[in-house]
Design a protein around this motif. Structure first.
Motif, PDB file in Angstrom:
ATOM      1  N   ASP A  20     -59.712  79.008  18.779  1.00  0.00           N
ATOM      2  CA  ASP A  20     -60.170  78.706  17.818  1.00  0.00           C
ATOM      3  C   ASP A  20     -60.188  76.818  17.416  1.00  0.00           C
ATOM      4  O   ASP A  20     -59.748  76.248  17.311  1.00  0.00           O
ATOM      5  N   ALA A  23     -60.907  75.377  14.522  1.00  0.00           N
ATOM      6  CA  ALA A  23     -60.276  75.730  13.631  1.00  0.00           C
ATOM      7  C   ALA A  23     -60.538  74.456  12.960  1.00  0.00           C
ATOM      8  O   ALA A  23     -59.961  73.792  11.682  1.00  0.00           O
ATOM      9  N   GLU A  26     -62.622  71.992   9.644  1.00  0.00           N
ATOM     10  CA  GLU A  26     -61.890  73.202   8.429  1.00  0.00           C
ATOM     11  C   GLU A  26     -60.740  72.220   7.463  1.00  0.00           C
ATOM     12  O   GLU A  26     -61.090  72.235   7.034  1.00  0.00           O
TER      13      GLU A  26
END
Length: 84
Positions: A20, A23, A26
């Protein structure tokens, strides 16, 4: 003994889920403080081992324990799985 430790580290690195790519974004607010802390710690290690000219990105392990090497059979394995 060192071979076993090197293999254990390689195993832990390979177990990290890097699929991912979004990620990291984030956690954008923590990236700058983490980088600042990395640079602070790297500077202390560089000073302790007389490697200031190599700072900020240098192989700390090479200065701490240059006699420790990755086992040849582990080094020969493809590392593509570390950069998914």
């Amino acid at each position: 003994m060192a071979d076993d430790r090197a293999r254990a580290v390689i195993g832990r690195l390979r177990a990290v889920d890097r699929i991912d790519g979004s990620a990291a974004y984030e956690h954008a607010n923590s990236r700058a403080p983490l980088m600042r802390e990395y640079l602070r710690r790297a500077a202390r290690w560089a000073r302790a081992y007389g490697a200031e000219e190599s700072w900020p990105f240098f192989d700390i392990a090479e200065h701490v324990a240059p006699e420790v090497r990755t086992p040849p059979d582990a080094a020969a394995e493809p590392d593509h799985c570390l950069c998914r």
